[in-house]
Design a protein around this motif. Sequence first.
Motif: not given
Lengths: 106, 106
Positions: A35-61
Amino acid sequence: MNDKEKAMIEAKANVLKALGHPTRLWMAEQLAAGERCVCELAENFDADFSTISKHLTILKQAGVVIDEKRGKQVYYRLKVPCILNLMPCIEAVIQATAQTHIDLLK
Amino acid sequence: MNDKEKAMIEAKANVLKALGHPTRLWMAEQLAAGERCVCELAENFDADFSTISKHLTILKQAGVVIDEKRGKQVYYRLKVPCILNLMPCIEAVIQATAQTHIDLLK
DNA sequence: TGCACGCATGGTAATATGACCAAATAACAA
DNA sequence: TTGTTATTTGGTCATATTACCATGCGTGCA
């Protein structure tokens, strides 16, 4: 093809579609390691925080991941670990494909 | 993530994306039972001929299928049969997901 | 040669997707 | 309560996707 079969195909396509984006596939592979928190994912990925959050939402759905809030942070993890097992076959497809991809596998 | 890793992720995502559409997933499942010409696929699917052809082109470009022209007809088949093996896991994801999907698996 | 068939391709319009910024919300700490 | 951090949500715009129609092209039959 009846309604139920059609709904099943659509549901399955939706899961594959969720994984069919580089960012989301990368996320799934990260979560495969635990498991990873959003911040850990964001740390390793160059994109807006909101973009990351939205992708996670899609995976969740799509049912690929689940989230759990702990304190200020939200942790995501794979809901069904077998997702990982898909990769060898996907890689085989790439390997079987044109020269342009062969170097990817070296 | 270096350039090669990024390219690999993108290639894999592209394969998953190709399968991430109900029509194309259905086609792949049809081809899993053996090769089919475009006309046979069209026979069992309610869509414009050109739509079907374009979906097949996408699958071909992703490396999922290959085509072979024999006479007037073009036959498609899975390039890497293991594509089929992905489905149990995808179904497991659906099974693990909300009530709304449970009836699909009965 | 001329025509019909099987399929692919080009064009177009509606809809979906994805990226960013800005603002809202939730949990804690001060 | 107020501020700060972690994350989500809403808005917007550019681009991508997908479906249909019309057209083009190769193949085999008459």
